[in-house]
Motif scaffolding. Structure first.
Motif, PDB file in Angstrom:
ATOM      1  N   VAL A  56       2.670  -1.258  10.650  1.00 15.02           N
ATOM      2  CA  VAL A  56       2.078  -0.162   9.908  1.00 15.02           C
ATOM      3  C   VAL A  56       3.043   1.634  10.182  1.00 15.02           C
ATOM      4  N   CYS A  57       3.054   1.832  11.642  1.00 16.72           N
ATOM      5  CA  CYS A  57       3.758   3.186  11.361  1.00 16.72           C
ATOM      6  C   CYS A  57       5.301   2.932  11.024  1.00 16.72           C
ATOM      7  N   ALA A  58       6.103   2.020  11.066  1.00 19.92           N
ATOM      8  CA  ALA A  58       7.423   1.915  10.699  1.00 19.92           C
ATOM      9  C   ALA A  58       7.586   2.265   9.229  1.00 19.92           C
ATOM     10  N   ILE A  59       6.406   1.511   8.436  1.00 22.94           N
ATOM     11  CA  ILE A  59       6.944   1.365   6.906  1.00 22.94           C
ATOM     12  C   ILE A  59       5.955   2.188   6.543  1.00 22.94           C
ATOM     13  N   TYR A  60       4.965   2.847   7.225  1.00 22.94           N
ATOM     14  CA  TYR A  60       4.200   4.087   6.897  1.00 22.94           C
ATOM     15  C   TYR A  60       5.766   5.836   7.192  1.00 22.94           C
ATOM     16  N   MET A  61       6.309   5.598   7.844  1.00 21.32           N
ATOM     17  CA  MET A  61       7.127   6.755   8.211  1.00 21.32           C
ATOM     18  C   MET A  61       8.294   6.344   7.292  1.00 21.32           C
ATOM     19  N   ALA A  62       9.133   4.935   7.228  1.00 16.93           N
ATOM     20  CA  ALA A  62      10.098   4.955   6.524  1.00 16.93           C
ATOM     21  C   ALA A  62       9.564   4.894   4.474  1.00 16.93           C
ATOM     22  N   THR A  63       8.520   5.580   4.512  1.00 21.38           N
ATOM     23  CA  THR A  63       8.386   5.708   3.344  1.00 21.38           C
ATOM     24  C   THR A  63       8.112   6.798   3.704  1.00 21.38           C
TER      25      THR A  63
ATOM     26  N   TYR B 270      10.226   9.523   4.955  1.00 23.58           N
ATOM     27  CA  TYR B 270      11.470   9.890   5.288  1.00 23.58           C
ATOM     28  C   TYR B 270      11.927   9.067   3.985  1.00 23.58           C
ATOM     29  N   GLU B 271      11.715   8.304   3.078  1.00 23.17           N
ATOM     30  CA  GLU B 271      12.325   8.043   2.122  1.00 23.17           C
ATOM     31  C   GLU B 271      13.361   7.134   2.418  1.00 23.17           C
ATOM     32  N   ILE B 272      13.482   6.600   3.468  1.00 22.42           N
ATOM     33  CA  ILE B 272      13.907   5.427   4.045  1.00 22.42           C
ATOM     34  C   ILE B 272      13.720   3.950   3.188  1.00 22.42           C
ATOM     35  N   ASN B 273      15.205   3.374   2.989  1.00 21.26           N
ATOM     36  CA  ASN B 273      15.165   2.197   1.945  1.00 21.26           C
ATOM     37  C   ASN B 273      14.850   1.036   2.766  1.00 21.26           C
ATOM     38  N   VAL B 274      13.448   0.453   1.763  1.00 20.36           N
ATOM     39  CA  VAL B 274      13.016  -0.720   2.674  1.00 20.36           C
ATOM     40  C   VAL B 274      13.286  -1.706   1.623  1.00 20.36           C
ATOM     41  N   SER B 275      14.761  -1.863   2.565  1.00 16.55           N
ATOM     42  CA  SER B 275      15.338  -3.034   1.924  1.00 16.55           C
ATOM     43  C   SER B 275      14.333  -4.359   2.152  1.00 16.55           C
ATOM     44  N   LEU B 276      14.598  -5.743   1.651  1.00 15.52           N
ATOM     45  CA  LEU B 276      14.469  -6.966   2.656  1.00 15.52           C
ATOM     46  C   LEU B 276      14.944  -7.851   4.054  1.00 15.52           C
TER      47      LEU B 276
ATOM     48  N   ALA C  52      14.581   4.069  16.302  1.00 10.47           N
ATOM     49  CA  ALA C  52      15.946   4.273  16.079  1.00 10.47           C
ATOM     50  C   ALA C  52      16.344   2.933  15.309  1.00 10.47           C
ATOM     51  N   GLN C  53      15.872   1.863  15.312  1.00 15.02           N
ATOM     52  CA  GLN C  53      16.388   0.698  15.088  1.00 15.02           C
ATOM     53  C   GLN C  53      16.474   0.330  14.041  1.00 15.02           C
ATOM     54  N   LEU C  54      15.516   1.375  12.894  1.00 16.26           N
ATOM     55  CA  LEU C  54      14.834   0.793  12.056  1.00 16.26           C
ATOM     56  C   LEU C  54      15.424   2.506  10.901  1.00 16.26           C
TER      57      LEU C  54
ATOM     58  N   ILE D  99       0.887  -1.216   0.018  1.00 18.97           N
ATOM     59  CA  ILE D  99      -0.214  -0.282   0.072  1.00 18.97           C
ATOM     60  C   ILE D  99       0.606   1.089  -0.066  1.00 18.97           C
ATOM     61  N   PHE D 100       1.723   1.259   0.915  1.00 11.81           N
ATOM     62  CA  PHE D 100       2.914   2.733   1.331  1.00 11.81           C
ATOM     63  C   PHE D 100       3.606   1.943   0.533  1.00 11.81           C
ATOM     64  N   THR D 101       4.572   1.523  -0.245  1.00  8.26           N
ATOM     65  CA  THR D 101       6.094   1.445  -0.665  1.00  8.26           C
ATOM     66  C   THR D 101       5.756   0.413  -1.761  1.00  8.26           C
ATOM     67  N   ARG D 102       6.617   1.241  -2.916  1.00  9.53           N
ATOM     68  CA  ARG D 102       6.623  -0.194  -3.269  1.00  9.53           C
ATOM     69  C   ARG D 102       7.139  -1.100  -3.794  1.00  9.53           C
ATOM     70  N   PHE D 103       6.165  -2.542  -3.794  1.00  6.24           N
ATOM     71  CA  PHE D 103       6.600  -4.154  -3.418  1.00  6.24           C
ATOM     72  C   PHE D 103       8.030  -4.135  -4.235  1.00  6.24           C
ATOM     73  N   SER D 104       8.512  -3.980  -4.992  1.00  5.49           N
ATOM     74  CA  SER D 104       9.594  -4.358  -5.637  1.00  5.49           C
ATOM     75  C   SER D 104      10.552  -3.894  -4.526  1.00  5.49           C
ATOM     76  N   GLU D 105      10.927  -2.645  -4.042  1.00  9.56           N
ATOM     77  CA  GLU D 105      11.609  -1.848  -3.411  1.00  9.56           C
ATOM     78  C   GLU D 105      12.032  -2.696  -2.067  1.00  9.56           C
ATOM     79  N   VAL D 106      11.077  -3.981  -1.670  1.00 14.97           N
ATOM     80  CA  VAL D 106      11.104  -4.496  -0.315  1.00 14.97           C
ATOM     81  C   VAL D 106      11.397  -6.091   0.011  1.00 14.97           C
ATOM     82  N   SER D 107      11.508  -5.979  -1.944  1.00 17.55           N
ATOM     83  CA  SER D 107      12.229  -7.840  -2.388  1.00 17.55           C
ATOM     84  C   SER D 107      13.077  -7.123  -3.223  1.00 17.55           C
TER      85      SER D 107
END
Length: 402
Positions: A302-309, A311-317, A350-352, A102-110
């Protein structure tokens, strides 16, 4: 006063005070922000950071110590806790995948693969090099692992370590009380955060928080329906009847945002309405009330993924797997009281690698998350208790189905 009214008062007050920007000079606004708002903001976060490590350790340890003697722990406790943890990890993973779509491109996670070496390093990183490092570095995962090892040892020792167990229980009561006192300042903190957002023209991110709230509620509803259907088919009982019996506990949790407030009704419902053996309820409910927090873990995810998106954090696998582990185990360590999740956001972000200012945004709406997650955590616990009571031959089907 109901916490939701305090939240509304803080929001309304922030919007009214923000109108002062029209009449006050720019220098006065800057002076108020730098001399008053920023110090108060930092002081509140400092208080939460101060109690987060003892809060995690004592909450986890106290929950396991509450299991009782080693005989009970050996027969039922290990299976009960492992099932609780497994469900939390499963739910958090499923919800995390959905939120990522929903909040990121799934390819970024994969993207990318995690090698065996990296996977082993992640697991080994949970083991502290000494007793001091996890505390000084604020490594919550290591602190939680230390709490599990120490508390399980105390359970196995039984009466030989009763004094230490009592100290941990009393310490947990003290730290939870302190957390409640700090949380009384939450409306002031929300007022400061919102006022700063309005004056900085950043209110948009706060207004867009309806998206993760809606996604969170939808995910919980879907997972609840799936779990309800599984229990209904497995135990041959009407789903409608189960909802009717569980509804009073759900409403108390939703109305108070405190699982402690719903404990009495939940205990009576499990025994008299759902047919679960009283001894199993007396053991499983307090343990589940501390350990079994699937809704809270999904809330953090959900808060971690939304905030990572945002603040443009790299959501890797790798980031995604670490997020699942952290959100799941920090949820277990979160005390079941209103506002108990506030310290957890600081740890998780802090960890993420999520900026600390994101804490202010999610804390402003944590009250709403709290009402939803408390109600669903109670419902998930009741359904899982039915399943485990059946497997341990502690379920009265005549009571359950009538």
């Amino acid at each position: 006063m109901n916490p939701i009214f305090k939240l509304l008062i803080a929001i309304i007050a922030a919007f009214f005070v923000s109108l002062l920007r029209v009449v006050l000079p720019t220098g006065a606004i800057s002076f108020i922000e730098e001399s008053l708002m920023d110090p108060l903001y930092n002081a509140f976060l400092g208080l939460m950071a101060t109690i987060e490590i003892p809060l995690v350790f004592l909450s986890v340890a106290c929950g396991i110590i509450g299991i009782g003697d080693s005989t009970v722990f050996g027969k039922i406790g290990r299976k009960l806790i492992l099932r609780f943890v497994a469900i939390i990890l499963l739910f958090t993973t499923a919800a995390g995948i959905a939120f990522s779509m929903i909040f990121t491109r799934f390819s970024e996670v994969s993207e990318g693969r995690i090698s065996l070496k990296v996977g082993i390093e992640i697991l080994l990183d949970l083991i502290p090099s000494n007793l001091i490092d996890p505390i000084t570095s604020g490594n919550t995962m290591q602190v939680a692992l230390m709490a599990i090892v120490i508390s399980v040892t105390l359970v196995l020792l039984g009466g030989k370590a009763k004094t230490i167990s009592n100290i941990i229980n009393e310490g947990n009561g003290i730290i939870v009380y302190i957390a409640r006192m700090i949380c009384k300042l939450l409306p002031v903190f929300i007022f400061i955060v919102l006022l700063d957002m309005i004056w900085s023209d950043n209110i948009g991110v706060f207004l867009n928080m309806w998206k993760p709230i809606a996604a969170f509620a939808a995910a919980l509803m879907l997972l609840f329906c799936i779990m309800l259907l599984v229990v209904s088919l497995k135990e041959k009982v009407s789903a409608k009847l189960l909802i009717k019996k569980m509804l009073p506990t759900f409403l108390i949790g939703f109305g108070t945002a405190s699982s402690i407030a719903a404990n009495g009704e939940s205990s009576e419902c499990m025994h008299k309405q759902l047919g679960i053996n009283q001894r199993f309820v007396e053991f499983g409910q307090p343990t589940g009330g501390v350990v079994f927090m699937p809704s809270t873990a999904i809330n953090f995810m959900v808060c971690a993924i939304y905030m990572a998106t945002y603040y443009e954090i790299n959501v890797s696998l790798l980031w995604f797997i670490i997020a699942i582990l952290i959100c799941s185990f920090v949820a277990i360590a979160t005390p079941p009281v209103p506002g108990g999740a506030i310290a957890a956001y600081t740890v998780i972000f802090a960890q993420l690698g999520i900026p600390s200012e994101a804490v202010a945004i999610v804390v402003a709406l944590d009250i709403l998350f709290d009402f939803i997650s408390t109600a669903f955590d109670g419902a998930f616990l009741q359904l899982e208790m039915i399943r485990q009571a059946d497997e341990n031959n502690m379920l009265d089907f005549n009571v359950l189905r009538n």
